[in-house]
Design a protein around this motif. Structure first.
Motif, PDB file in Angstrom:
ATOM      1  N   VAL A   8       1.031  -0.943  -0.020  1.00 45.01           N
ATOM      2  CA  VAL A   8       0.005  -0.284   0.138  1.00 45.01           C
ATOM      3  C   VAL A   8       0.973   1.503  -0.096  1.00 45.01           C
ATOM      4  N   LEU A   9       2.106   1.046   1.052  1.00 46.14           N
ATOM      5  CA  LEU A   9       2.825   3.097   0.771  1.00 46.14           C
ATOM      6  C   LEU A   9       3.759   2.367  -0.454  1.00 46.14           C
ATOM      7  N   ALA A  10       4.098   1.069  -0.994  1.00 38.32           N
ATOM      8  CA  ALA A  10       4.896   1.479  -1.749  1.00 38.32           C
ATOM      9  C   ALA A  10       3.552   1.745  -3.648  1.00 38.32           C
ATOM     10  N   VAL A  11       2.553   1.926  -3.435  1.00 37.28           N
ATOM     11  CA  VAL A  11       1.938   2.359  -4.343  1.00 37.28           C
ATOM     12  C   VAL A  11       1.570   3.814  -4.045  1.00 37.28           C
ATOM     13  N   ALA A  12       0.899   4.055  -2.359  1.00 38.31           N
ATOM     14  CA  ALA A  12       0.315   5.658  -2.474  1.00 38.31           C
ATOM     15  C   ALA A  12       1.694   6.505  -2.655  1.00 38.31           C
ATOM     16  N   VAL A  13       3.000   5.675  -1.908  1.00 34.68           N
ATOM     17  CA  VAL A  13       3.891   7.442  -1.591  1.00 34.68           C
ATOM     18  C   VAL A  13       4.368   7.918  -3.480  1.00 34.68           C
ATOM     19  N   PRO A  14       4.962   6.797  -4.848  1.00 29.47           N
ATOM     20  CA  PRO A  14       4.763   7.418  -5.790  1.00 29.47           C
ATOM     21  C   PRO A  14       3.918   8.029  -6.307  1.00 29.47           C
ATOM     22  N   ALA A  15       2.862   7.695  -5.649  1.00 31.20           N
ATOM     23  CA  ALA A  15       1.536   8.102  -6.741  1.00 31.20           C
ATOM     24  C   ALA A  15       1.695   9.353  -6.028  1.00 31.20           C
ATOM     25  N   VAL A  16       1.786  10.144  -4.647  1.00 29.87           N
ATOM     26  CA  VAL A  16       2.305  11.698  -4.110  1.00 29.87           C
ATOM     27  C   VAL A  16       3.128  12.270  -4.733  1.00 29.87           C
ATOM     28  N   LEU A  17       4.684  11.800  -4.848  1.00 27.91           N
ATOM     29  CA  LEU A  17       5.457  12.150  -5.823  1.00 27.91           C
ATOM     30  C   LEU A  17       4.942  12.476  -6.890  1.00 27.91           C
ATOM     31  N   CYS A  18       4.553  11.446  -7.663  1.00 23.87           N
ATOM     32  CA  CYS A  18       3.941  11.626  -9.156  1.00 23.87           C
ATOM     33  C   CYS A  18       2.976  13.397  -9.172  1.00 23.87           C
ATOM     34  N   GLY A  19       2.735  13.396  -8.653  1.00 23.91           N
ATOM     35  CA  GLY A  19       1.274  14.520  -8.228  1.00 23.91           C
ATOM     36  C   GLY A  19       1.798  15.397  -7.924  1.00 23.91           C
ATOM     37  N   LEU A  20       2.745  15.530  -7.362  1.00 27.47           N
ATOM     38  CA  LEU A  20       3.556  16.871  -6.399  1.00 27.47           C
ATOM     39  C   LEU A  20       4.161  18.221  -7.929  1.00 27.47           C
ATOM     40  N   ARG A  48      -5.435  14.673  -4.405  1.00 29.94           N
ATOM     41  CA  ARG A  48      -5.603  13.525  -5.850  1.00 29.94           C
ATOM     42  C   ARG A  48      -5.156  12.060  -5.833  1.00 29.94           C
ATOM     43  N   ALA A  49      -3.477  12.440  -6.085  1.00 28.46           N
ATOM     44  CA  ALA A  49      -3.338  11.051  -5.904  1.00 28.46           C
ATOM     45  C   ALA A  49      -3.148  10.053  -4.667  1.00 28.46           C
ATOM     46  N   ALA A  50      -2.359  11.620  -3.675  1.00 29.65           N
ATOM     47  CA  ALA A  50      -3.017  10.939  -1.825  1.00 29.65           C
ATOM     48  C   ALA A  50      -4.064   9.452  -1.806  1.00 29.65           C
ATOM     49  N   VAL A  51      -5.194  10.786  -2.317  1.00 31.67           N
ATOM     50  CA  VAL A  51      -6.758  10.234  -1.632  1.00 31.67           C
ATOM     51  C   VAL A  51      -6.764   9.025  -2.758  1.00 31.67           C
ATOM     52  N   ALA A  52      -6.952   9.247  -4.127  1.00 31.66           N
ATOM     53  CA  ALA A  52      -7.032   8.553  -5.001  1.00 31.66           C
ATOM     54  C   ALA A  52      -7.078   6.912  -4.242  1.00 31.66           C
ATOM     55  N   VAL A  53      -5.362   6.368  -3.892  1.00 31.78           N
ATOM     56  CA  VAL A  53      -5.073   4.867  -3.533  1.00 31.78           C
ATOM     57  C   VAL A  53      -5.942   4.548  -2.577  1.00 31.78           C
ATOM     58  N   PRO A  54      -5.694   5.408  -1.681  1.00 24.85           N
ATOM     59  CA  PRO A  54      -6.099   4.797  -0.132  1.00 24.85           C
ATOM     60  C   PRO A  54      -7.909   4.357  -0.727  1.00 24.85           C
ATOM     61  N   THR A  83     -12.480   2.068 -11.006  1.00 24.40           N
ATOM     62  CA  THR A  83     -13.223   3.051 -10.793  1.00 24.40           C
ATOM     63  C   THR A  83     -13.134   4.180  -9.865  1.00 24.40           C
ATOM     64  N   THR A  84     -13.088   3.942  -8.596  1.00 25.30           N
ATOM     65  CA  THR A  84     -12.797   4.670  -7.478  1.00 25.30           C
ATOM     66  C   THR A  84     -12.120   5.531  -7.577  1.00 25.30           C
ATOM     67  N   ALA A  85     -10.592   5.245  -8.542  1.00 27.75           N
ATOM     68  CA  ALA A  85      -9.749   6.014  -8.036  1.00 27.75           C
ATOM     69  C   ALA A  85      -9.373   7.011  -9.604  1.00 27.75           C
ATOM     70  N   LEU A  86     -10.487   6.705 -10.445  1.00 27.07           N
ATOM     71  CA  LEU A  86     -10.855   8.160 -11.051  1.00 27.07           C
ATOM     72  C   LEU A  86     -11.301   8.499 -11.571  1.00 27.07           C
ATOM     73  N   LEU A  87     -12.510   8.071 -10.318  1.00 29.43           N
ATOM     74  CA  LEU A  87     -13.484   9.270  -9.872  1.00 29.43           C
ATOM     75  C   LEU A  87     -12.780  10.251  -8.731  1.00 29.43           C
ATOM     76  N   VAL A  88     -11.938  10.146  -7.999  1.00 25.27           N
ATOM     77  CA  VAL A  88     -11.281  11.035  -7.253  1.00 25.27           C
ATOM     78  C   VAL A  88     -10.773  12.612  -8.269  1.00 25.27           C
ATOM     79  N   PHE A  89     -10.014  11.787  -9.496  1.00 27.49           N
ATOM     80  CA  PHE A  89      -9.516  12.326 -10.498  1.00 27.49           C
ATOM     81  C   PHE A  89      -9.864  13.025 -10.521  1.00 27.49           C
TER      82      PHE A  89
END
Length: 264
Positions: free
Chosen positions: A193-205, A214-220, A254-260
């Motif tokens: 979970v952390l291995a996916v969430a952290v890079p997602a946030v870093l890519c969004g920064l 959005r990236a931080a919320v989409a994963v969880p 679907t959930t992740a895309l909706l968050v974005f």
């Protein structure tokens, strides 16, 4: 020095890409150890699929297409790269749940080759939601749309990692569900979970605070949505199947895309 870890990791990668994509990767081992590595690597396979989705979407935008066409192509790519197996699993799971029959009868319905009304309706609504959400993301900016596609791809396969954690039983003694059920230790699942969430946030920064959030919320959010469906399926079917894994993947996507798509 032992060379065991490297081959084991390679078998895990092969298992992930060989079972979760149509990429020409041959699975040499189909045991619990390879399945554990494969489920741990599942988000990586999802990120590759998401990158392919983003690549085609960006190409169409570059050629002058609008956000809607880019989104349709972006949703089509994962379907093509998985031969539609996850969508088929979503439809079968919807039919099984919608039948309101006992577990044994519902599982028989899910094994049929045809798709019932619950499956058709679910497919239409889910695909429409994915296209609409990705369209809005691309409409916000090309970078947000691309980020949404990649994060959704990784988050969708993260749902599979979590569903394969220890303590989650298989509904049948055969099939992909039985092969991967319970193979991932709970601690390792939390680490993924952390291995996916952290890079997602870093890519969004680099895109700004809003997209990082959005990236931080989409994963969880994707993980929670998939977990709710997983628990419902466990109550109804008594365990997981390959179809349930497909339904979890599409739910998380679907959930992740909706968050974005939210936040303006």
């Amino acid at each position: 020095m032992s060379t065991t870890p490297a081959p084991s990791a390679l078998h895990g990668l092969r298992f992930a890409f060989g079972t979760l994509t149509v990429l020409p990767v041959r699975v040499h081992r189909w045991d619990r150890t390879a399945a554990r590595g494969g489920m741990l690597c599942a988000p990586l396979a999802g990120a590759v699929v998401g990158a392919a989705s983003a690549g085609l979407g960006l190409l169409l935008l570059f050629l002058g297409a609008g956000p809607l066409l880019a989104a349709v192509a972006g949703v089509a790519v994962p379907a093509v790269l998985t031969r539609g197996l996850h969508l088929d699993g979503l439809a079968d799971t919807a039919d099984g749940l919608g039948s309101n029959k006992p577990a044994e009868d519902a599982l028989k319905i899910m094994k049929r080759s045809d798709i019932g009304p619950f499956g058709v309706i679910t497919l239409v609504l889910v695909l429409a939601a994915q296209v609409a959400a990705l369209t809005q993301a691309y409409d916000g900016s090309w970078a947000r749309g691309a980020l949404a596609a990649v994060v959704a791809g990784a988050a969708s396969r993260l749902a599979l990692t979590l569903a394969a954690r220890a303590g989650v039983p298989a509904a049948r003694p055969e099939g992909l569900g039985a092969a991967v059920a319970g193979v991932v230790p709970r601690g390792a699942a939390a680490g993924v979970v952390l291995a996916v969430a952290v890079p997602a946030v870093l890519c969004g920064l680099p895109l700004g605070p809003a997209d990082a959030v959005r990236a931080a919320v989409a994963v969880p959010a994707a993980a929670v949505a998939a977990e709710l469906l997983l628990r419902h399926c466990l109550r109804r079917f008594g365990g997981v199947t390959g179809d349930v894994f497909g339904a979890l993947e599409e739910t998380a996507t679907t959930t992740a895309l909706l968050v974005f798509a939210l936040g303006g």
